[in-house]
Design a protein around this motif. Structure first.
Motif, short mmCIF file in Angstrom:
data_model
loop_
_atom_site.label_atom_id
_atom_site.label_comp_id
_atom_site.label_asym_id
_atom_site.label_seq_id
_atom_site.Cartn_x
_atom_site.Cartn_y
_atom_site.Cartn_z
N GLY A 1 10.95 13.12 1.46
CA GLY A 1 10.14 14.34 1.49
C GLY A 1 10.50 15.29 0.35
N THR A 2 9.49 15.96 -0.16
CA THR A 2 9.70 16.95 -1.20
C THR A 2 8.84 18.18 -0.87
OG1 THR A 2 9.67 17.33 -3.60
CG2 THR A 2 7.92 15.93 -2.72
N GLN A 3 9.42 19.35 -0.98
CA GLN A 3 8.75 20.58 -0.58
C GLN A 3 7.80 21.07 -1.67
OE1 GLN A 3 9.06 22.57 2.41
NE2 GLN A 3 7.29 23.61 1.50
N VAL A 4 6.57 21.36 -1.26
CA VAL A 4 5.59 21.98 -2.14
C VAL A 4 5.22 23.33 -1.53
CG1 VAL A 4 3.25 21.88 -3.06
CG2 VAL A 4 4.68 19.82 -3.01
N GLU B 1 -2.76 26.72 1.45
CA GLU B 1 -2.78 25.81 2.60
C GLU B 1 -2.28 24.41 2.26
OE1 GLU B 1 -5.29 27.73 1.46
OE2 GLU B 1 -7.23 26.72 1.68
N ASP B 2 -2.02 24.14 0.99
CA ASP B 2 -1.39 22.86 0.60
C ASP B 2 0.12 22.91 0.76
OD1 ASP B 2 -3.74 22.73 -2.10
OD2 ASP B 2 -3.81 21.57 -0.23
N THR B 3 0.67 24.07 1.08
CA THR B 3 2.10 24.20 1.28
C THR B 3 2.56 23.31 2.42
OG1 THR B 3 2.16 26.47 0.44
CG2 THR B 3 3.94 25.80 1.92
N ALA B 4 3.55 22.45 2.13
CA ALA B 4 4.03 21.48 3.12
C ALA B 4 5.18 20.69 2.51
CB ALA B 4 2.91 20.53 3.54
N VAL B 5 5.82 19.92 3.35
CA VAL B 5 6.72 18.88 2.85
C VAL B 5 5.88 17.62 2.67
CG1 VAL B 5 8.74 17.45 3.32
CG2 VAL B 5 8.72 19.86 4.02
N TYR B 6 5.94 17.05 1.49
CA TYR B 6 5.16 15.87 1.16
C TYR B 6 6.06 14.64 1.20
CZ TYR B 6 1.12 18.64 -0.13
OH TYR B 6 0.03 19.47 -0.09
N TYR B 7 5.56 13.61 1.86
CA TYR B 7 6.29 12.36 2.01
C TYR B 7 5.48 11.22 1.39
CZ TYR B 7 8.84 14.88 5.68
OH TYR B 7 9.59 15.78 6.38
N CYS B 8 6.18 10.30 0.73
CA CYS B 8 5.52 9.06 0.35
C CYS B 8 5.95 7.98 1.34
CB CYS B 8 5.85 8.67 -1.09
SG CYS B 8 7.59 8.37 -1.43
N THR C 1 0.86 -1.17 0.00
CA THR C 1 0.00 0.00 0.00
C THR C 1 0.91 1.23 0.00
OG1 THR C 1 -1.91 -0.96 1.11
CG2 THR C 1 -1.51 1.37 1.49
N MET C 2 0.55 2.23 -0.81
CA MET C 2 1.33 3.46 -0.87
C MET C 2 0.51 4.64 -0.36
SD MET C 2 4.19 2.45 -2.03
CE MET C 2 4.95 4.05 -2.30
N GLY C 3 1.17 5.47 0.40
CA GLY C 3 0.48 6.65 0.94
C GLY C 3 1.29 7.91 0.72
N TRP C 4 0.58 9.01 0.59
CA TRP C 4 1.21 10.33 0.58
C TRP C 4 0.76 11.06 1.85
CZ3 TRP C 4 4.96 12.04 -2.55
CH2 TRP C 4 5.14 11.39 -3.77
N PHE C 5 1.72 11.66 2.51
CA PHE C 5 1.48 12.42 3.73
C PHE C 5 2.11 13.79 3.58
CE2 PHE C 5 0.00 8.98 6.54
CZ PHE C 5 0.33 7.88 5.77
N ARG C 6 1.73 14.72 4.43
CA ARG C 6 2.36 16.03 4.39
C ARG C 6 2.51 16.58 5.80
NH1 ARG C 6 -2.49 19.48 1.39
NH2 ARG C 6 -3.95 19.55 3.17
N GLN C 7 3.46 17.50 5.93
CA GLN C 7 3.74 18.05 7.25
C GLN C 7 4.21 19.50 7.10
OE1 GLN C 7 6.69 15.86 9.49
NE2 GLN C 7 5.82 16.55 11.44
N THR C 8 3.69 20.34 7.98
CA THR C 8 4.13 21.73 8.06
C THR C 8 4.78 21.94 9.43
OG1 THR C 8 1.93 22.37 8.84
CG2 THR C 8 2.39 22.60 6.48
N PRO C 9 5.63 22.95 9.56
CA PRO C 9 6.34 23.18 10.83
C PRO C 9 5.37 23.32 12.01
CG PRO C 9 7.33 24.48 9.11
CD PRO C 9 6.09 23.89 8.52
N GLY C 10 5.66 22.58 13.06
CA GLY C 10 4.87 22.66 14.28
C GLY C 10 3.62 21.82 14.27
N LYS C 11 3.37 21.13 13.17
CA LYS C 11 2.18 20.30 13.08
C LYS C 11 2.55 18.85 12.87
CE LYS C 11 -1.10 23.78 11.42
NZ LYS C 11 -2.15 24.08 10.40
N GLU C 12 1.61 17.97 13.21
CA GLU C 12 1.84 16.56 13.00
C GLU C 12 1.71 16.21 11.51
OE1 GLU C 12 0.28 14.80 17.30
OE2 GLU C 12 -0.71 14.24 15.44
N ARG C 13 2.40 15.16 11.14
CA ARG C 13 2.27 14.67 9.76
C ARG C 13 0.85 14.12 9.57
NH1 ARG C 13 7.38 11.33 7.67
NH2 ARG C 13 8.27 13.21 8.62
N GLU C 14 0.26 14.46 8.43
CA GLU C 14 -1.11 14.04 8.18
C GLU C 14 -1.22 13.31 6.85
OE1 GLU C 14 -3.57 17.54 7.96
OE2 GLU C 14 -2.70 18.19 6.05
#
Length: 122
Positions: free
Chosen positions: A115-118, A88-95, A32-45
């Motif tokens: 992680g890749t920055q968007v 609000e989509d600005t974040a580091v995106y992780y697979c 299973t593959m997932g994409w997650f994202r995280q911004t400073p001070g927040k949990e990865r979602e």
């Protein structure tokens, strides 16, 4: 399995980006593959998840109708097509990857890309 995410960048609101996640190993089709994202001070979602077969997908409410997750098991690559991007989509995106059963919680994934920055400007 090792994962390499790419495709991030700086875009304006309303534009599109496609993220890619290239995997190594011979058993990509069982993950299973997932994409997650995280911004400073927040949990990865969680953003989106696709089952090992590609027959089932999940999207966070915040991206439904704008993002699309897909996979190519021959190329061992997962994708996240992001349309109508918002600041609000600005974040580091992780697979991430986990074997077999789909999941939406960070803790359930065993393998992570770097992680890749968007960044979406208004």
């Amino acid at each position: 399995v090792q994962l390499q995410a790419s495709g991030g960048g700086l875009v304006q609101a309303g534009e599109s980006l496609r993220l890619s996640c290239a995997a190594s190993g011979r058993t990509f089709s069982t993950y299973t593959m997932g994409w997650f994202r995280q911004t400073p001070g927040k949990e990865r979602e969680v953003v989106a998840v696709i089952s090992w077969s590609g027959s089932s997908t999940f999207y966070a409410d915040s991206v439904k109708g704008r993002f699309a997750i897909s996979r190519d098991n021959v190329k061992k690559t997962a994708y996240l097509q992001m349309n109508s991007l918002k600041p609000e989509d600005t974040a580091v995106y992780y697979c991430a990857a986990k074997q077999f059963v789909s999941a939406t919680f960070v803790i359930e994934y065993n393998y992570w890309g770097q992680g890749t920055q968007v960044t979406v400007s208004s």
